[in-house]
Design an enzyme around this catalytic site. Structure first.
Site, PDB file in Angstrom:
ATOM      1  N   GLY A   7       0.860  -1.185   0.000  1.00 53.18           N
ATOM      2  CA  GLY A   7       0.000   0.000   0.000  1.00 53.18           C
ATOM      3  C   GLY A   7       0.891   1.227   0.000  1.00 53.18           C
ATOM      4  N   LEU A   8       1.180   1.771  -1.198  1.00 50.75           N
ATOM      5  CA  LEU A   8       2.031   2.965  -1.287  1.00 50.75           C
ATOM      6  C   LEU A   8       1.164   4.199  -1.039  1.00 50.75           C
ATOM      7  CD1 LEU A   8       4.417   2.525  -4.374  1.00 50.75           C
ATOM      8  CD2 LEU A   8       5.030   2.445  -1.949  1.00 50.75           C
ATOM      9  N   SER A   9       1.429   4.904   0.051  1.00 52.57           N
ATOM     10  CA  SER A   9       0.565   6.036   0.411  1.00 52.57           C
ATOM     11  C   SER A   9       1.138   7.359  -0.069  1.00 52.57           C
ATOM     12  CB  SER A   9       0.411   6.096   1.924  1.00 52.57           C
ATOM     13  OG  SER A   9       1.671   6.388   2.514  1.00 52.57           O
ATOM     14  N   GLY A  11       3.983   8.353   1.266  1.00 54.87           N
ATOM     15  CA  GLY A  11       4.792   8.767   2.412  1.00 54.87           C
ATOM     16  C   GLY A  11       6.102   8.002   2.440  1.00 54.87           C
ATOM     17  N   ASP A  13       7.376   6.062   4.837  1.00 62.48           N
ATOM     18  CA  ASP A  13       7.358   4.734   5.461  1.00 62.48           C
ATOM     19  C   ASP A  13       7.015   3.624   4.463  1.00 62.48           C
ATOM     20  OD1 ASP A  13       7.964   5.958   7.887  1.00 62.48           O
ATOM     21  OD2 ASP A  13       5.863   6.241   8.404  1.00 62.48           O
ATOM     22  N   SER A  14       5.940   3.838   3.685  1.00 56.81           N
ATOM     23  CA  SER A  14       5.552   2.796   2.724  1.00 56.81           C
ATOM     24  C   SER A  14       6.559   2.722   1.564  1.00 56.81           C
ATOM     25  CB  SER A  14       4.130   3.030   2.200  1.00 56.81           C
ATOM     26  OG  SER A  14       4.021   4.273   1.554  1.00 56.81           O
ATOM     27  N   CYS A 100     -10.228   1.986   9.565  1.00 57.18           N
ATOM     28  CA  CYS A 100      -9.710   1.984   8.207  1.00 57.18           C
ATOM     29  C   CYS A 100      -8.798   0.773   7.999  1.00 57.18           C
ATOM     30  CB  CYS A 100      -8.957   3.285   7.945  1.00 57.18           C
ATOM     31  SG  CYS A 100      -8.283   3.383   6.291  1.00 57.18           S
ATOM     32  N   CYS A 200      -7.104   8.864   8.211  1.00 54.34           N
ATOM     33  CA  CYS A 200      -6.435   7.872   7.394  1.00 54.34           C
ATOM     34  C   CYS A 200      -6.745   8.097   5.909  1.00 54.34           C
ATOM     35  CB  CYS A 200      -6.946   6.539   7.900  1.00 54.34           C
ATOM     36  SG  CYS A 200      -6.912   5.196   6.808  1.00 54.34           S
TER      37      CYS A 200
END
Length: 395
Positions: A7-9, A11, A13-14, A100, A200
């Site tokens: 899940g590439l958001s 941000g 972290d992902s 979420c 979210c």
């Protein structure tokens, strides 16, 4: 090669999660979830989804992995937003991030990923997963992230064994500075990007305006209750059962306007929550006012002076039987059983010593120390050591 959908958001972290999986030899696919269409209630230029999906795309290009966007805004509206409105209307305060994860990322999104032939779904959460064997069966454990400052296990407190079995958390062993360092070395566009705030995947939302779409403003009064009010010194009856004792410790104080003085007006009790200090717009008090209770039936807000007001503190909370959720199903308590745990009632709260008491129709969480602003609709999560084993909605 096992296939993982990340899940590439958009941000950091992902982004780093995707890179680490690639390094570990997985076949990685990047998916961006679009969960929201209505830009009128987001605070513009604070994390609009367009910018995020663009950053996610650039990261995928840099890593040389396939990328696509999936539109989950219908499911998000139905499972998260509608639920939020109905909870606020009842005077409860939901936690959209926990929901979420349970309803969208590790359910709708996970099903899409599995339909693409993925073996796992990965996210940029700061938490760890491990497995043990119990009676010959594999049991998955959800553990707090190594970076205690960023640990996000709480947000995953509603996951099931099934969901955990197909989840990976590649950055769980790292600290935030280490994650940023990797992103910088890899020249990822997200390396210096600020952490997103707000709901979210929606971005920063003006909550009152957001709620006003469905919940109409209505004028009500703000009452201030004195800290020495007799309601705080009521004695427990002698000879009552443990369950009655816990029920008394967890129950809401039945405030009435006659118990205090009117100090201001508000636009709707359903926009406010226990423990809240900002947004009351009441001047002229010696110390800040905190909300100690709201009543959506009578549209009244009750407040007390200072964060130490006795109306803010309770030693127990109640969870209805059907709202009790065990990640570790092998640890479920039977009627009459207890368990000593460490617990938290909100994200980032330091873990507190407590005891679970399971009864026929409900569970109580009884704390060693009184807790401030236990809020209906939020999640209580309990841990054994660094492992999150269960959670429930505070009722």
């Amino acid at each position: 090669m096992k296939r993982v959908v990340v899940g590439l958001s958009g941000g950091v972290d992902s982004s780093v999660a995707a890179y680490l999986l690639q390094e570990q030899g997985y076949e990685v696919i990047g998916l961006f979830m679009k969960n929201w269409h209505d830009d009128s209630v987001t605070i513009s230029n604070e994390c609009p989804w367009l910018e995020d999906s663009n950053d996610a795309l650039l990261v995928a290009e840099k890593l040389g992995i396939p990328f696509q966007t999936v539109d989950l805004s219908e499911e998000y509206q139905e499972k998260i937003v509608d639920y939020m409105f109905s909870e606020y209307e009842k005077g409860r305060t939901p936690n959209p991030d926990v929901l979420c994860n349970r309803e969208i990322k590790f359910d709708v999104f996970m099903k899409i990923a599995l339909s693409l032939g993925a073996d796992y779904v990965a996210t940029g959460h700061y938490c760890r997963k491990s497995e043990i064997e119990v009676n010959g069966e594999t049991v998955y454990q959800l553990k707090s992230g190594t970076d205690t400052n960023k640990d996000q296990s709480y947000f995953l407190c509603q996951l099931s064994q099934e969901q955990l079995s197909k989840s990976l958390f590649p950055i769980g062993e790292l600290t935030k500075p280490e994650v940023r360092k990797i992103a910088t070395q890899m020249e990822l566009i997200t390396a210096e990007k600020k952490d997103s705030q707000g709901l979210c995947f929606i971005g920063k939302v003006r909550l009152p305006e957001f709620l006003q779409q469905k919940l109409q403003p209505k004028d009500g009064i703000i009452i201030q209750i004195d800290k020495n009010d007799a309601v705080y010194s009521s004695e427990l009856q002698e000879g009552i059962s443990l369950e009655e004792e816990l029920k008394a410790a967890a129950k809401k104080i039945p405030y009435t306007p006659e118990m205090g003085k009117v100090v201001g007006k508000h636009q709707g009790a359903h926009y406010f929550t226990t423990g809240q200090r900002k947004g009351l717009n009441v001047g002229g008090t010696t110390d800040p006012l905190f909300i100690i209770a709201t009543n959506v039936e009578t549209n009244t807000i009750y407040t007390g002076l200072t964060s130490q007001h006795p109306g803010l503190f309770k030693k127990a909370l109640r969870i209805e039987k059907e709202e009790v959720h065990w990640i570790r199903e092998d640890l479920v308590l039977a009627n009459g059983e207890t368990m000593e745990v460490m617990a938290r009632i909100r994200y980032r709260q330091p873990l507190q010593k407590a005891t679970l008491h399971q009864f026929e129709n409900e569970m109580y969480l009884y704390f060693d120390e009184p807790q401030s602003a236990i809020t209906e609709g939020q999640f209580a999560a309990w841990y054994l050591g660094d492992e999150l084993v269960g959670s429930g909605v505070i009722s």
